[in-house]
Design a protein around this motif. Sequence first.
Motif, PDB file in Angstrom:
ATOM      1  N   UNK A   5      42.484  31.061  37.877  1.00 11.54           N
ATOM      2  CA  UNK A   5      42.068  32.058  36.883  1.00 11.54           C
ATOM      3  C   UNK A   5      42.714  31.779  35.530  1.00 11.54           C
ATOM      4  N   UNK A   6      43.966  31.323  35.560  1.00 14.70           N
ATOM      5  CA  UNK A   6      44.659  30.988  34.314  1.00 14.70           C
ATOM      6  C   UNK A   6      43.962  29.816  33.624  1.00 14.70           C
ATOM      7  N   UNK A   7      43.556  28.813  34.416  1.00 15.20           N
ATOM      8  CA  UNK A   7      42.833  27.663  33.851  1.00 15.20           C
ATOM      9  C   UNK A   7      41.489  28.114  33.285  1.00 15.20           C
ATOM     10  N   UNK A   8      40.813  29.023  33.994  1.00 14.06           N
ATOM     11  CA  UNK A   8      39.523  29.530  33.519  1.00 14.06           C
ATOM     12  C   UNK A   8      39.692  30.277  32.195  1.00 14.06           C
ATOM     13  N   UNK A   9      40.785  31.026  32.081  1.00 13.85           N
ATOM     14  CA  UNK A   9      41.072  31.758  30.846  1.00 13.85           C
ATOM     15  C   UNK A   9      41.297  30.777  29.687  1.00 13.85           C
ATOM     16  N   UNK A  10      41.989  29.672  29.991  1.00  9.40           N
ATOM     17  CA  UNK A  10      42.216  28.649  28.967  1.00  9.40           C
ATOM     18  C   UNK A  10      40.888  28.033  28.520  1.00  9.40           C
ATOM     19  N   UNK A  32      40.002  32.929  20.565  1.00 12.11           N
ATOM     20  CA  UNK A  32      39.973  31.805  21.495  1.00 12.11           C
ATOM     21  C   UNK A  32      41.333  31.146  21.641  1.00 12.11           C
ATOM     22  N   UNK A  33      42.021  30.957  20.531  1.00 13.88           N
ATOM     23  CA  UNK A  33      43.372  30.374  20.595  1.00 13.88           C
ATOM     24  C   UNK A  33      44.300  31.292  21.383  1.00 13.88           C
ATOM     25  N   UNK A  34      44.149  32.599  21.171  1.00 18.73           N
ATOM     26  CA  UNK A  34      44.965  33.563  21.905  1.00 18.73           C
ATOM     27  C   UNK A  34      44.705  33.499  23.403  1.00 18.73           C
ATOM     28  N   UNK A  35      43.461  33.343  23.777  1.00 22.37           N
ATOM     29  CA  UNK A  35      43.112  33.222  25.188  1.00 22.37           C
ATOM     30  C   UNK A  35      43.718  31.978  25.817  1.00 22.37           C
ATOM     31  N   UNK A  36      43.724  30.911  25.065  1.00 22.13           N
ATOM     32  CA  UNK A  36      44.317  29.668  25.564  1.00 22.13           C
ATOM     33  C   UNK A  36      45.818  29.838  25.793  1.00 22.13           C
ATOM     34  N   UNK A  37      46.489  30.433  24.836  1.00 21.34           N
ATOM     35  CA  UNK A  37      47.931  30.637  24.942  1.00 21.34           C
ATOM     36  C   UNK A  37      48.247  31.563  26.115  1.00 21.34           C
ATOM     37  N   UNK A  38      47.466  32.619  26.244  1.00 21.05           N
ATOM     38  CA  UNK A  38      47.664  33.563  27.345  1.00 21.05           C
ATOM     39  C   UNK A  38      47.461  32.876  28.696  1.00 21.05           C
ATOM     40  N   UNK A  40      47.768  29.659  29.368  1.00 22.88           N
ATOM     41  CA  UNK A  40      48.855  28.707  29.596  1.00 22.88           C
ATOM     42  C   UNK A  40      50.124  29.425  30.037  1.00 22.88           C
ATOM     43  N   UNK A  41      50.402  30.566  29.433  1.00 27.81           N
ATOM     44  CA  UNK A  41      51.583  31.338  29.819  1.00 27.81           C
ATOM     45  C   UNK A  41      51.462  31.815  31.257  1.00 27.81           C
ATOM     46  N   UNK A  42      50.280  32.311  31.623  1.00 30.68           N
ATOM     47  CA  UNK A  42      50.083  32.786  32.986  1.00 30.68           C
ATOM     48  C   UNK A  42      50.201  31.645  33.986  1.00 30.68           C
ATOM     49  N   UNK A  43      49.697  30.476  33.619  1.00 33.53           N
ATOM     50  CA  UNK A  43      49.804  29.312  34.492  1.00 33.53           C
ATOM     51  C   UNK A  43      51.280  28.946  34.711  1.00 33.53           C
ATOM     52  N   UNK A  44      52.073  29.016  33.660  1.00 31.56           N
ATOM     53  CA  UNK A  44      53.502  28.718  33.757  1.00 31.56           C
ATOM     54  C   UNK A  44      54.201  29.708  34.684  1.00 31.56           C
ATOM     55  N   UNK A  45      53.842  30.976  34.580  1.00 30.08           N
ATOM     56  CA  UNK A  45      54.419  32.000  35.448  1.00 30.08           C
ATOM     57  C   UNK A  45      54.052  31.713  36.904  1.00 30.08           C
ATOM     58  N   UNK A  46      52.808  31.356  37.152  1.00 33.58           N
ATOM     59  CA  UNK A  46      52.362  31.045  38.512  1.00 33.58           C
ATOM     60  C   UNK A  46      53.133  29.849  39.079  1.00 33.58           C
ATOM     61  N   UNK A  47      53.301  28.820  38.269  1.00 33.39           N
ATOM     62  CA  UNK A  47      54.043  27.636  38.721  1.00 33.39           C
ATOM     63  C   UNK A  47      55.483  27.986  39.051  1.00 33.39           C
ATOM     64  N   UNK A  48      56.104  28.809  38.211  1.00 35.41           N
ATOM     65  CA  UNK A  48      57.489  29.218  38.450  1.00 35.41           C
ATOM     66  C   UNK A  48      57.589  30.013  39.745  1.00 35.41           C
TER      67      UNK A  48
END
Length: 58
Positions: A5-10, A32-38, A40-48
């Motif tokens: 879902x994070x990748x889809x948001x990006x 769009x830039x905001x969605x990408x940043x959001x 990426x942040x969510x993806x980082x949280x998931x990885x952590x």
Amino acid sequence: MSKAKAKAKQLKGKMKETVGKTSDDRSMEAEGRGGQVSGKAQETVEKAGERVKRSGHK
């Protein structure tokens, strides 16, 4: 939210940014830039979270 879902948001953010650039819509471009940043942040949280689970901590 999952990593998928994070990748889809990006991706959605990238598409909005591109449409905003081509249509000269600065608001959509920024959204769009905001969605990408959001995303990426969510993806980082998931990885952590995955790393913490693998390490055995709660």
